[in-house]
Design a protein around this motif. Structure first.
Motif, PDB file in Angstrom:
ATOM      1  N   ARG A  12      -1.766  -8.504  -6.330  1.00 31.36           N
ATOM      2  CA  ARG A  12      -2.898  -8.670  -5.404  1.00 31.36           C
ATOM      3  C   ARG A  12      -3.300 -10.137  -5.326  1.00 31.36           C
ATOM      4  O   ARG A  12      -3.623 -10.649  -4.239  1.00 31.36           O
ATOM      5  N   LYS A  60       0.812  -1.224   0.000  1.00 32.26           N
ATOM      6  CA  LYS A  60       0.000   0.000   0.000  1.00 32.26           C
ATOM      7  C   LYS A  60       0.845   1.274   0.000  1.00 32.26           C
ATOM      8  O   LYS A  60       0.305   2.370  -0.161  1.00 32.26           O
ATOM      9  N   PRO A 119       3.452   3.892  -1.488  1.00 30.71           N
ATOM     10  CA  PRO A 119       4.041   4.291  -2.775  1.00 30.71           C
ATOM     11  C   PRO A 119       5.566   4.215  -2.729  1.00 30.71           C
ATOM     12  O   PRO A 119       6.186   4.549  -1.719  1.00 30.71           O
ATOM     13  N   ALA A 176       0.030  -2.472  -4.677  1.00 30.47           N
ATOM     14  CA  ALA A 176      -1.363  -2.883  -4.498  1.00 30.47           C
ATOM     15  C   ALA A 176      -2.217  -2.599  -5.725  1.00 30.47           C
ATOM     16  O   ALA A 176      -3.325  -3.152  -5.866  1.00 30.47           O
ATOM     17  N   ASP A 177      -1.742  -1.769  -6.629  1.00 32.56           N
ATOM     18  CA  ASP A 177      -2.503  -1.471  -7.839  1.00 32.56           C
ATOM     19  C   ASP A 177      -2.254  -2.497  -8.949  1.00 32.56           C
ATOM     20  O   ASP A 177      -2.898  -2.433  -9.989  1.00 32.56           O
ATOM     21  N   ASP A 178      -1.338  -3.428  -8.720  1.00 32.33           N
ATOM     22  CA  ASP A 178      -1.018  -4.461  -9.703  1.00 32.33           C
ATOM     23  C   ASP A 178      -1.900  -5.687  -9.429  1.00 32.33           C
ATOM     24  O   ASP A 178      -1.785  -6.309  -8.371  1.00 32.33           O
ATOM     25  N   PRO A 179      -2.804  -6.071 -10.337  1.00 36.20           N
ATOM     26  CA  PRO A 179      -3.713  -7.195 -10.067  1.00 36.20           C
ATOM     27  C   PRO A 179      -2.990  -8.519  -9.839  1.00 36.20           C
ATOM     28  O   PRO A 179      -3.445  -9.350  -9.039  1.00 36.20           O
ATOM     29  N   ASN A 219       4.542   4.788  -7.307  1.00 33.88           N
ATOM     30  CA  ASN A 219       3.789   3.595  -7.684  1.00 33.88           C
ATOM     31  C   ASN A 219       3.482   2.728  -6.462  1.00 33.88           C
ATOM     32  O   ASN A 219       4.308   2.605  -5.552  1.00 33.88           O
ATOM     33  N   ARG A 220       2.290   2.107  -6.489  1.00 37.04           N
ATOM     34  CA  ARG A 220       1.884   1.203  -5.410  1.00 37.04           C
ATOM     35  C   ARG A 220       1.737  -0.208  -5.957  1.00 37.04           C
ATOM     36  O   ARG A 220       1.057  -0.431  -6.953  1.00 37.04           O
TER      37      ARG A 220
END
Length: 415
Positions: free
Chosen positions: A301, A285, A287, A295-298, A292-293
């Motif tokens: 996740r 979570k 940056p 957590a934004d990468d599927p 970039n985070r």
């Protein structure tokens, strides 16, 4: 007669419903109250400690304090400074210790392994001499079992003890000896009858680490740590009165363990895995320096979700084994299942953490942009040995194959 009540405990092990007698409740309350009195000051002193030597001294001091309150070895009989704690009380003790971040004891190897062996097999003189300083931290112990050619196949050990009058002259090498540099004594397996069959002719011997002929050589690992050592023994003279149990019967002596503690040991692994997973999620979570985070990468996740499932499986399997013990039964092969699966989960968690850190994840300690001060790169390096230490994955698979699938033992095991 003590009645039973149902109590719930929320922890990293999940919501636990525990049947507690009046004695269990009193035990848990006494432990919590004792910590209220003594723990805050020790936390403060440890936080201010500025060197490894200071922390080591505080660890011994903390053990002495716990021993005075009869908390250092709760499973030992009361006559030796313990509390005769039941499996349920051990569970309560462990849960509270984890929740309150109780510092580890300097002499836990001696307390958990050598102490129970002396209580079961030692002479009255040995118990009187060794148990009290082992309990309060005056003597810290290490384990001298593994050798360069006798790790998984421990019965192949070659360190020899030759009788010379009233003494043993011990010559050989022990390897991967945890904490040897800080230890005062070592309990070791020594071959005292080279002509006996493989598992015979071995003795359980107590060796002072300051004896002439003992050479401790720290082993620097790729992580930079040197927590293990090689211990070289060159005609180290030890009195025969330091042999625990009968001469040449050390293999049977070493089999002495506390079954309930074995079942509860999974909690340390489970709590460590849960803590690592939570920190990994926090890293995802956060940056990176580019904003970039992870957590934004599927895909990442999905890997976090799978890691949560794996940690939960370790918990459920461990709880299944614990339920056996709390019901009065012996622990089964679930211990090997937890060890085998858990050690691979530990490696995968640190691999995931490196990837969550992106291009900065592999930065070592001291690098300006290293996530969490470089702890993830260090952890990844350390966990390369997870599938080796404490019983290799191959050995755990053998145990499961023999005890669950009914497969025959490996030929080398009885050679």
């Amino acid at each position: 007669m003590a009645h039973s009540t149902k109590a719930s405990a929320q922890s990293a092990l999940g919501e636990l419903d525990i049947d507690m007698s009046d004695a269990d409740t009193a035990f848990a309350d006494e432990w919590s109250t004792w910590l209220d009195t003594h723990l805050p000051a020790m936390h403060s002193r440890l936080a201010e400690a500025d060197s490894a030597a200071t922390k080591a001294a505080l660890s011994r001091e903390w053990q002495s304090l716990m021993a005075a309150g009869k908390w250092a070895a709760i499973t030992w009989p009361s006559e030796f400074g313990g509390r005769n704690a039941t499996a349920r009380q051990q569970l309560l003790f462990y849960l509270t210790s984890a929740d309150r971040r109780v510092p580890p004891l300097a002499g836990r190897i001696g307390l958990n392994l050598c102490g129970p062996t002396l209580i079961a097999h030692g002479t009255p003189e040995q118990r009187q001499r060794f148990l009290s300083p082992m309990l309060d931290g005056r003597h810290v112990w290490c384990q001298g079992f593994s050798e360069p050619g006798a790790g998984s196949d421990l019965a192949s050990l070659r360190t020899r003890g030759v009788i010379d009058g009233d003494d043993l002259l011990i010559t050989g090498q022990k390897i991967w000896t945890s904490g040897a540099q800080q230890s005062d004594w070592m309990f070791a397996l020594v071959r005292t009858d080279p002509d006996a069959p493989k598992r015979h002719g071995i003795s359980f011997v107590l060796v002072p680490m300051n004896a002439d002929g003992v050479d401790i050589r720290p082993i620097r690992q790729m992580s930079g740590d040197a927590g293990f050592s090689g211990v070289f023994l060159d005609e180290v003279r030890v009195p025969l009165t330091n042999v625990v149990g009968k001469l040449n019967d050390g293999w049977n002596v070493t089999r002495t363990t506390l079954a309930n503690e074995r079942a509860i040991l999974f909690m340390g692994q489970q709590l460590a895995l849960t803590a690592t997973l939570r920190k990994s999620i926090a890293l995802a979570k956060t940056p990176d320096p580019h904003g970039n985070r992870a957590a934004d990468d599927p895909e990442l996740r999905d890997r976090i979700a799978q890691a949560w499932i794996d940690v939960e499986l370790v918990r459920l399997n461990g709880m299944r084994n614990l339920a056996k013990v709390l019901s009065g039964n012996e622990p089964g092969p679930e211990g090997s299942m937890s060890k085998l699966f858990g050690q691979h989960v530990e490696q995968h968690l640190h691999e995931l953490a490196l990837d969550l850190g992106g291009e900065f994840g592999i930065l070592d300690r001291g690098a300006a942009d290293a996530p969490d001060g470089g702890k993830w790169a260090l952890g990844w390096l350390r966990t390369r040995a997870s599938t080796i230490g404490g019983g290799t994955s191959e050995i755990q698979r053998n145990v499961l194959a023999e005890r669950i699938l009914g497969q025959p033992r490996d030929p080398w095991a009885d050679a």
